[in-house]
Scaffold this motif. Structure first.
Motif, PDB file in Angstrom:
ATOM      1  N   GLY A 107       0.784  -1.230   0.000  1.00  0.00           N
ATOM      2  CA  GLY A 107       0.000   0.000   0.000  1.00  0.00           C
ATOM      3  C   GLY A 107       0.812   1.274   0.000  1.00  0.00           C
ATOM      4  O   GLY A 107       0.334   2.322   0.451  1.00  0.00           O
ATOM      5  N   LEU A 108       2.035   1.243  -0.543  1.00  0.00           N
ATOM      6  CA  LEU A 108       2.869   2.437  -0.602  1.00  0.00           C
ATOM      7  C   LEU A 108       2.460   3.305  -1.784  1.00  0.00           C
ATOM      8  O   LEU A 108       1.971   2.800  -2.809  1.00  0.00           O
ATOM      9  N   SER A 109       2.683   4.619  -1.684  1.00  0.00           N
ATOM     10  CA  SER A 109       2.405   5.530  -2.792  1.00  0.00           C
ATOM     11  C   SER A 109       3.501   5.402  -3.846  1.00  0.00           C
ATOM     12  O   SER A 109       4.573   4.835  -3.573  1.00  0.00           O
ATOM     13  N   PRO A 110       3.271   5.928  -5.073  1.00  0.00           N
ATOM     14  CA  PRO A 110       4.331   5.876  -6.093  1.00  0.00           C
ATOM     15  C   PRO A 110       5.635   6.528  -5.645  1.00  0.00           C
ATOM     16  O   PRO A 110       6.723   6.011  -5.913  1.00  0.00           O
ATOM     17  N   LEU A 111       5.533   7.661  -4.929  1.00  0.00           N
ATOM     18  CA  LEU A 111       6.754   8.314  -4.454  1.00  0.00           C
ATOM     19  C   LEU A 111       7.456   7.461  -3.403  1.00  0.00           C
ATOM     20  O   LEU A 111       8.681   7.311  -3.423  1.00  0.00           O
ATOM     21  N   GLU A 112       6.687   6.882  -2.476  1.00  0.00           N
ATOM     22  CA  GLU A 112       7.275   5.991  -1.468  1.00  0.00           C
ATOM     23  C   GLU A 112       7.895   4.767  -2.121  1.00  0.00           C
ATOM     24  O   GLU A 112       8.955   4.279  -1.680  1.00  0.00           O
ATOM     25  N   THR A 113       7.269   4.262  -3.179  1.00  0.00           N
ATOM     26  CA  THR A 113       7.826   3.120  -3.905  1.00  0.00           C
ATOM     27  C   THR A 113       9.167   3.478  -4.524  1.00  0.00           C
ATOM     28  O   THR A 113      10.139   2.711  -4.442  1.00  0.00           O
ATOM     29  N   GLY A 114       9.233   4.660  -5.159  1.00  0.00           N
ATOM     30  CA  GLY A 114      10.496   5.094  -5.742  1.00  0.00           C
ATOM     31  C   GLY A 114      11.585   5.251  -4.702  1.00  0.00           C
ATOM     32  O   GLY A 114      12.743   4.872  -4.935  1.00  0.00           O
ATOM     33  N   LEU A 115      11.226   5.759  -3.526  1.00  0.00           N
ATOM     34  CA  LEU A 115      12.211   5.927  -2.463  1.00  0.00           C
ATOM     35  C   LEU A 115      12.682   4.571  -1.932  1.00  0.00           C
ATOM     36  O   LEU A 115      13.860   4.408  -1.594  1.00  0.00           O
ATOM     37  N   ARG A 116      11.782   3.584  -1.864  1.00  0.00           N
ATOM     38  CA  ARG A 116      12.178   2.250  -1.402  1.00  0.00           C
ATOM     39  C   ARG A 116      13.154   1.594  -2.374  1.00  0.00           C
ATOM     40  O   ARG A 116      13.994   0.781  -1.968  1.00  0.00           O
ATOM     41  N   ASP A 155       4.904  -5.394   5.738  1.00  0.00           N
ATOM     42  CA  ASP A 155       6.092  -4.621   5.383  1.00  0.00           C
ATOM     43  C   ASP A 155       7.276  -5.040   6.257  1.00  0.00           C
ATOM     44  O   ASP A 155       7.147  -5.205   7.469  1.00  0.00           O
ATOM     45  N   ASN A 156       8.432  -5.198   5.618  1.00  0.00           N
ATOM     46  CA  ASN A 156       9.673  -5.535   6.323  1.00  0.00           C
ATOM     47  C   ASN A 156      10.787  -4.682   5.712  1.00  0.00           C
ATOM     48  O   ASN A 156      11.540  -5.143   4.850  1.00  0.00           O
ATOM     49  N   PRO A 157      10.906  -3.416   6.149  1.00  0.00           N
ATOM     50  CA  PRO A 157      11.862  -2.496   5.523  1.00  0.00           C
ATOM     51  C   PRO A 157      13.303  -2.982   5.551  1.00  0.00           C
ATOM     52  O   PRO A 157      14.041  -2.810   4.585  1.00  0.00           O
TER      53      PRO A 157
END
Length: 533
Positions: free
Chosen positions: A310-319, A368-370
């Motif tokens: 459920g991450l946003s596109p920006l959060e996905t790019g940062l991950r 989620d497991n960062p």
């Protein structure tokens, strides 16, 4: 004797002066590559805004996204070999100009057809720029040690461009309209054109024989058909569909005719004897396998991060940024690793490290497991860039300098084909593992299960329409099935990567570094130097 020595010393000084700006040349080439790499991914985040403004149909939207990589991959060999004939700098500067004009046309497009045309012209410009950067780099850095460092920087910039594209696009869309993602290219091209004309050296091949126009068109048409067919397979189209099967068959036939024609010609467009060299053919195969794993995994990982976590596109790019930073570190350290370990151990270790990263990522679940994702993406980025760096450097060093443009085009074509095949193959594996989990969800009609089995996104839409306990059950089953499919896909990818490690055993054990030959002065130059002495 003293006159000869004086002339040789003067020649060496002139050669040193010509090479004094080679690192500045590298900067110019890296800026070129950065623009092409960014443009390949920057549109992805702008698709919703384009759809809302231009209202393209489903087929038109598909062409807006796919036409750029499709045209670029098709024309790499054509423009790479043309640069060997008419001058690599000339083709590169023309590519700059076309890229700038096409960017302006795309930014101001008022209907889908104009945007498709503009994206196609961007693909033509990209095909002119990409092989020219590598072939000029091959000429500017004749010493293999320095060339390895230059290729490492070049590949690190490519990794940055691929990652920066979505982030830059997201930033521009928050402040401007969607056309700004193209407009940003124009000032950079306006700077690159005069700087490139001033600083970049002109170089050509040996110029023997005419340029094979028919062969170039056969290669372009064949690659267009094959890449189009592979992209349709990657998009979930059935293999028996005429719009998938016909391009594949026609493209394959044209490529076979191209190969036969090249074998018969006294002065071929591409010297296929390069493939008889184990280092060259193995490097090309390693590039295909590495890209096959990378692109398919990135696509699936992006879906996992957004739809499951459920991450946003920006959060996905940062991950995904740790993957990029690791790739940059590998590119910058690549020259030293290549000198120490040699191509064979370096590429083989890169494949094995990537396979380890893929196995680590199989521990991903519905939560989620960062920390796990950070370790997995760092290993993945470092391993894949190590593989690609070693393969590109070996391929380019193995090719004769007069065939540098053709060799660079083959490498870039392998890159694009590997990416297309990866999306098709790993996407098919993913779908085959995902769909069965939705066949018998309690309380869900068969028609709804069938629609949900196409993708996780569609499953969420169907579950929202159903509502209640049936919708919740379908959503839960779809998430679990997707995670299961992801694990199966990762294991298949790990197997392919280990196959690449075995393939890499054919590469040379050590990096052969020969000092660049010093051109002896011609007799007339010697006589003139004696007179002046």
């Amino acid at each position: 004797m003293s006159g000869t020595t004086t002339a040789a010393a003067a020649l060496r000084r002139r050669a040193a002066g010509a090479g004094a700006n080679r690192w500045v040349v590298l900067v110019v080439l890296c800026v070129s590559l950065l623009l092409v790499a960014v443009d390949a991914t920057v549109l992805h985040v702008a698709v919703p805004a384009v759809t809302e403004d231009l209202r393209p149909g489903a087929i038109e939207l598909l062409w807006i996204v796919d036409i750029y990589p499709l045209v670029c991959a098709s024309l790499l060999i054509l423009f790479g070999t043309l640069g060997d004939r008419v001058g690599r700098r000339r083709v590169l500067l023309l590519g700059y100009a076309l890229f700038g004009v096409a960017s302006g046309l795309a930014a101001l497009a008022h209907d889908p057809q104009v945007l498709i045309l503009a994206r196609a012209l961007l693909g033509v410009g990209g095909a002119m720029i990409m092989p020219a950067t590598l072939s000029i780099l091959r000429q500017v850095f004749p010493d293999r040690r320095e060339r390895a460092l230059a290729i490492g920087i070049w590949s690190a910039v490519a990794a940055v461009g691929a990652a920066v594209g979505p982030l830059l696009g997201g930033f521009l869309l928050e402040h401007f309209w969607w056309g700004s993602v193209f407009l940003v290219n124009i000032p950079l091209m306006l700077v690159s054109l005069p700087v490139g004309r001033l600083l970049l050296p002109e170089s050509k091949g040996d110029g023997k024989g005419p340029w094979d126009v028919v062969g170039a068109l056969l290669a372009a048409g064949g690659l267009f058909g094959v890449v189009l067919g592979v992209k349709r397979l990657g998009g979930g189209e059935p293999a028996a569909s005429l719009f998938t099967l016909v391009p594949l068959v026609v493209g394959a036939v044209m490529l076979v005719l191209f190969v036969r024609r090249q074998k018969r010609r006294a002065y071929p467009l591409v010297d296929l004897k390069m493939f008889a060299r184990p280092a060259f053919s193995t490097s090309v195969g390693c590039i295909v396998l590495a890209m096959l794993a990378l692109v398919g995994l990135e696509l699936i990982a992006a879906q996992y991060l957004q739809l499951v976590l459920g991450l946003s596109p920006l959060e996905t790019g940062l991950r995904l940024l740790p993957l990029t930073f690791a790739a940059m570190a590998s590119g910058l350290a690549g020259a030293r690793m290549l000198r120490r370990f040699g191509p064979r151990r370096m590429v083989c270790a890169g494949f094995c490290l990537t396979a380890l990263a893929v196995v680590v990522l199989t521990a991903m679940g519905g939560e989620d497991n960062p920390g796990l994702l950070l370790v997995g993406f760092v290993l993945l980025g470092f391993g894949l860039e190590t593989t690609l760096f070693g393969a590109y450097e070996s391929m380019l060093s193995e090719a004769p300098q007069e065939q540098a443009g053709g060799a660079a085009a083959i490498g870039e074509t392998s890159y694009q084909l590997g990416a297309g095949i990866g999306i098709a193959l790993l996407g098919s594996v993913m779908n085959a593992a995902y769909a069965p989990g939705l066949s018998a969800v309690p309380g869900v009609p068969a028609s709804a299960s069938t629609a949900a089995s196409h993708s996780l996104g569609e499953a969420y839409e169907v579950s929202a329409q159903l509502g209640g306990s049936a919708g919740a059950a379908l959503r839960h089953a779809a998430r679990n099935s997707f995670v299961h499919g992801l694990h199966v896909t990762l294991l298949v990818s790990a197997g392919l990567l280990l196959l690449g490690a075995v393939m890499a055993l054919r590469l040379p054990r050590a990096m052969q570094c020969e000092a660049p030959a010093v051109e002896l002065p011609k007799p007339r130059e010697v006589a003139e130097s004696r007179v002046s002495a």
